[in-house]
Design a protein around this motif. Structure first.
Motif, PDB file in Angstrom:
ATOM      1  N   LEU A  81      50.201  43.725  66.451  1.00  0.00           N
ATOM      2  CA  LEU A  81      50.448  42.290  66.347  1.00  0.00           C
ATOM      3  C   LEU A  81      49.098  41.592  66.327  1.00  0.00           C
ATOM      4  N   VAL A  82      48.763  40.968  65.200  1.00  0.00           N
ATOM      5  CA  VAL A  82      47.504  40.239  65.071  1.00  0.00           C
ATOM      6  C   VAL A  82      47.793  38.774  65.402  1.00  0.00           C
ATOM      7  N   LEU A  83      47.193  38.316  66.487  1.00  0.00           N
ATOM      8  CA  LEU A  83      47.461  36.992  67.051  1.00  0.00           C
ATOM      9  C   LEU A  83      46.432  35.968  66.577  1.00  0.00           C
ATOM     10  N   HIS A  84      46.915  34.830  66.077  1.00  0.00           N
ATOM     11  CA  HIS A  84      45.966  33.797  65.654  1.00  0.00           C
ATOM     12  C   HIS A  84      46.578  32.398  65.669  1.00  0.00           C
ATOM     13  N   GLY A  85      47.679  32.191  66.376  1.00  0.00           N
ATOM     14  CA  GLY A  85      48.342  30.886  66.414  1.00  0.00           C
ATOM     15  C   GLY A  85      48.419  30.335  67.822  1.00  0.00           C
ATOM     16  N   ALA A  86      49.460  29.539  68.066  1.00  0.00           N
ATOM     17  CA  ALA A  86      49.639  28.879  69.364  1.00  0.00           C
ATOM     18  C   ALA A  86      49.880  29.866  70.498  1.00  0.00           C
ATOM     19  N   GLU A  87      50.102  31.139  70.173  1.00  0.00           N
ATOM     20  CA  GLU A  87      50.282  32.153  71.211  1.00  0.00           C
ATOM     21  C   GLU A  87      48.965  32.565  71.865  1.00  0.00           C
ATOM     22  N   VAL A  88      47.829  32.238  71.261  1.00  0.00           N
ATOM     23  CA  VAL A  88      46.521  32.640  71.783  1.00  0.00           C
ATOM     24  C   VAL A  88      46.334  32.225  73.245  1.00  0.00           C
ATOM     25  N   PRO A  89      46.590  30.975  73.626  1.00  0.00           N
ATOM     26  CA  PRO A  89      46.382  30.588  75.032  1.00  0.00           C
ATOM     27  C   PRO A  89      47.271  31.334  76.031  1.00  0.00           C
ATOM     28  N   PHE A  90      48.397  31.889  75.589  1.00  0.00           N
ATOM     29  CA  PHE A  90      49.254  32.645  76.509  1.00  0.00           C
ATOM     30  C   PHE A  90      48.493  33.833  77.095  1.00  0.00           C
ATOM     31  N   PHE A  91      47.531  34.378  76.333  1.00  0.00           N
ATOM     32  CA  PHE A  91      46.805  35.578  76.722  1.00  0.00           C
ATOM     33  C   PHE A  91      45.530  35.279  77.509  1.00  0.00           C
ATOM     34  N   ALA A  92      45.232  34.003  77.745  1.00  0.00           N
ATOM     35  CA  ALA A  92      44.038  33.635  78.504  1.00  0.00           C
ATOM     36  C   ALA A  92      44.254  33.938  79.981  1.00  0.00           C
ATOM     37  N   ILE A  93      43.274  34.572  80.588  1.00  0.00           N
ATOM     38  CA  ILE A  93      43.357  34.933  81.999  1.00  0.00           C
ATOM     39  C   ILE A  93      43.625  33.695  82.858  1.00  0.00           C
ATOM     40  N   ALA A 123      40.182  32.314  66.181  1.00  0.00           N
ATOM     41  CA  ALA A 123      41.280  31.507  66.735  1.00  0.00           C
ATOM     42  C   ALA A 123      41.080  31.282  68.220  1.00  0.00           C
ATOM     43  N   ALA A 124      40.665  32.337  68.933  1.00  0.00           N
ATOM     44  CA  ALA A 124      40.391  32.182  70.368  1.00  0.00           C
ATOM     45  C   ALA A 124      39.312  31.117  70.579  1.00  0.00           C
ATOM     46  N   ASN A 125      38.249  31.173  69.779  1.00  0.00           N
ATOM     47  CA  ASN A 125      37.182  30.166  69.871  1.00  0.00           C
ATOM     48  C   ASN A 125      37.715  28.764  69.593  1.00  0.00           C
ATOM     49  N   ALA A 126      38.595  28.649  68.621  1.00  0.00           N
ATOM     50  CA  ALA A 126      39.168  27.342  68.278  1.00  0.00           C
ATOM     51  C   ALA A 126      39.979  26.763  69.440  1.00  0.00           C
ATOM     52  N   PHE A 127      40.576  27.650  70.250  1.00  0.00           N
ATOM     53  CA  PHE A 127      41.306  27.207  71.438  1.00  0.00           C
ATOM     54  C   PHE A 127      40.393  27.078  72.655  1.00  0.00           C
ATOM     55  N   GLY A 128      39.093  27.354  72.480  1.00  0.00           N
ATOM     56  CA  GLY A 128      38.125  27.210  73.560  1.00  0.00           C
ATOM     57  C   GLY A 128      37.952  28.439  74.432  1.00  0.00           C
ATOM     58  N   TYR A 129      38.313  29.616  73.920  1.00  0.00           N
ATOM     59  CA  TYR A 129      38.231  30.847  74.706  1.00  0.00           C
ATOM     60  C   TYR A 129      37.247  31.828  74.102  1.00  0.00           C
ATOM     61  N   LYS A 130      36.588  32.563  74.993  1.00  0.00           N
ATOM     62  CA  LYS A 130      35.719  33.669  74.597  1.00  0.00           C
ATOM     63  C   LYS A 130      36.487  34.971  74.825  1.00  0.00           C
ATOM     64  N   PRO A 131      36.088  36.047  74.162  1.00  0.00           N
ATOM     65  CA  PRO A 131      36.818  37.319  74.303  1.00  0.00           C
ATOM     66  C   PRO A 131      37.001  37.774  75.754  1.00  0.00           C
ATOM     67  N   ASP A 132      35.986  37.582  76.591  1.00  0.00           N
ATOM     68  CA  ASP A 132      36.099  38.053  77.979  1.00  0.00           C
ATOM     69  C   ASP A 132      37.008  37.179  78.847  1.00  0.00           C
ATOM     70  N   GLU A 133      37.586  36.148  78.259  1.00  0.00           N
ATOM     71  CA  GLU A 133      38.525  35.282  78.983  1.00  0.00           C
ATOM     72  C   GLU A 133      39.980  35.644  78.678  1.00  0.00           C
ATOM     73  N   MET A 134      40.175  36.744  77.915  1.00  0.00           N
ATOM     74  CA  MET A 134      41.512  37.207  77.563  1.00  0.00           C
ATOM     75  C   MET A 134      41.847  38.461  78.363  1.00  0.00           C
ATOM     76  N   HIS A 135      43.145  38.724  78.512  1.00  0.00           N
ATOM     77  CA  HIS A 135      43.591  39.908  79.242  1.00  0.00           C
ATOM     78  C   HIS A 135      43.067  41.171  78.574  1.00  0.00           C
ATOM     79  N   GLY A 136      42.808  42.184  79.382  1.00  0.00           N
ATOM     80  CA  GLY A 136      42.175  43.419  78.934  1.00  0.00           C
ATOM     81  C   GLY A 136      42.988  44.278  77.983  1.00  0.00           C
ATOM     82  N   PHE A 137      44.296  44.066  77.879  1.00  0.00           N
ATOM     83  CA  PHE A 137      45.085  44.875  76.947  1.00  0.00           C
ATOM     84  C   PHE A 137      45.043  44.321  75.524  1.00  0.00           C
ATOM     85  N   VAL A 138      44.315  43.225  75.327  1.00  0.00           N
ATOM     86  CA  VAL A 138      44.171  42.617  74.001  1.00  0.00           C
ATOM     87  C   VAL A 138      42.817  43.018  73.419  1.00  0.00           C
TER      88      VAL A 138
END
Length: 161
Positions: A81-93, A123-138
């Protein structure tokens, strides 16, 4: 000519009987039948760009159901599942408390390695997130479109929207 007329009448009679019987029914076309009893596992990439929590939950339902149809065989099946929409913030720690149940469900789907989550870093950057701010299974992909194209053309994944 008479032979043709007899054949034509027999044909029309044969075709008309089901139609006449169906006129009295609420199902004029009969009942549906199964088209397939099983599916061969494949490599599938879902292009996920949802707009709501409910929509993303439905995508998880679809991926989970497909995984079950494939009988959870990690040697033959792979679902990304390649994520790039409004679901991105759901995965933010930082949003874990708000989306705890959803994230536990997503994580559990990924445990056997058949379902994998990849997120578009742009997409994560557009929502204001960096890779290390997402859960580790992503896993992070530089760009969703490029990742989907690569999976299709270099690894023979089938595209799903």
């Amino acid at each position: 000519v008479q032979c043709f007329a007899i054949v034509l009448l027999a044909f029309l009679h044969t075709m008309a009987l089901p139609l006449l019987a169906a006129e009295d029914s609420n199902s004029p076309w009969g009942n549906s039948t199964k088209s397939n009893d099983g599916y061969t596992p494949h490599k599938v990439v879902y292009d996920v760009g949802t707009t709501s929590l409910d929509e993303f939950s439905f995508v998880l339902d679809r991926a989970s159901f497909l995984k079950n149809l494939y009988e959870a065989n990690p040697f033959d099946a792979s679902i990304i599942l390649v994520l790039h929409g409004a679901e991105v913030p759901f995965f933010a720690i930082e949003n874990y408390a708000e989306y705890k149940d959803l994230m536990q469900r997503a994580h559990s789907l990924s445990l056997d390695g058949i379902i994998e989550f990849r997120m578009c870093e742009q997409a994560a950057n557009a929502f204001g997130y960096k890779p290390d701010e997402m859960h580790g299974f992503v896993k992070m992909a530089l760009m969703a479109d490029a990742e989907i194209i690569r999976l299709q053309h270099e690894e023979s994944y089938v595209y799903m929207r």
